[in-house]
Write an enzyme that holds these catalytic residues in place. Structure first.
Site: not given
Length: 234
Positions: A21, A23, A176
């Site tokens: 991922d 961001d 995250d």
């Protein structure tokens, strides 16, 4: 801090590719996102909000983010306003998260093929990765659009793996958020997470990833990657 294993032993893992991922996993873009979010909202008569509030809203794609803020009737205009501002500031107001600069070259030096699957539009993701010196080692980048739905649908992740030439059984996804775990499960891909984004450690643990990392820099050790010549090992 060591990663927390959930049903797998790191020494037994043999991956050929790792997809990340963006961001909250590789980069901290919350300042830029907050500025653009508030620019769009205030332009359309909605109040500005704090960075902490925005941090808890991101991860599901720009259209979803802005529709929740201004409603479906104004979402197209809100997205345009957001992107107009983001086009100006996305590079200068985005920074690498700790450990990323030293980790990705080590993984690539160890023979792993690296990609990014993100709910950020592809053109912005590519610009940010290039500006921060991550292309290379990142070889494939994809966001939603042109027949690719946003996460948690698995098509984006599977397309990046296809572009890298890596099968899902030989792949790892690192994110995250809970949405990253769900995306990987739908794609039948192993998933590790790091608590550097919008979700707490307890939230991530509750979503049952295969591994909860203590920090991003744990990756080379757990994946058996050798140091890359001339790179920071942090």
């Amino acid at each position: 801090m060591s990663g927390v294993m959930q049903g797998k032993t790191a020494s037994h893992l043999r991956y050929e590719g790792v997809v990340f991922d963006l961001d909250g996993t590789l980069v901290d873009s919350y300042a830029a996102i907050t500025e653009c979010y508030n620019h769009a909202c205030t332009s359309l008569g909605q109040p500005a909000v704090s960075p902490e509030t925005v941090r808890g809203l991101v991860g599901h794609g720009l259209e979803s983010l802005m529709e929740d803020a201004v409603g479906p009737a104004q979402v197209v205009r809100a997205v345009a306003l957001f992107q107009e501002r983001y086009d100006v500031i996305c590079e200068e107001r985005t920074t690498l998260l700790p450990g990323v600069a030293g980790t990705l070259p080590r993984l690539a030096a160890g023979g792993l093929r690296l990609g990014v699957a993100t709910n950020k539009p592809t053109r912005f993701a590519v610009r940010i990765l290039r500006a921060l010196g991550l292309m290379p080692p990142v070889r494939a980048v994809l966001g939603p659009g042109e027949g690719i739905p946003p996460k948690p649908r698995p098509e984006m992740l599977l397309k990046v793996l296809a572009d890298l030439g890596v099968s899902r059984r030989q792949a790892l996804y690192v994110g995250d958020m809970e949405i990253d775990i769900e995306t990987a499960r739908r794609a039948d891909v192993d998933v590790w997470v790091v608590p550097t984004g919008s979700c707490s450690r307890s939230q991530l643990m509750a979503a049952s990833p295969d591994v909860l990392l203590g920090e991003f820099a744990d990756l080379p050790r757990l994946l058996g990657a050798r140091p890359a010549a001339g790179t920071d090992r942090s």
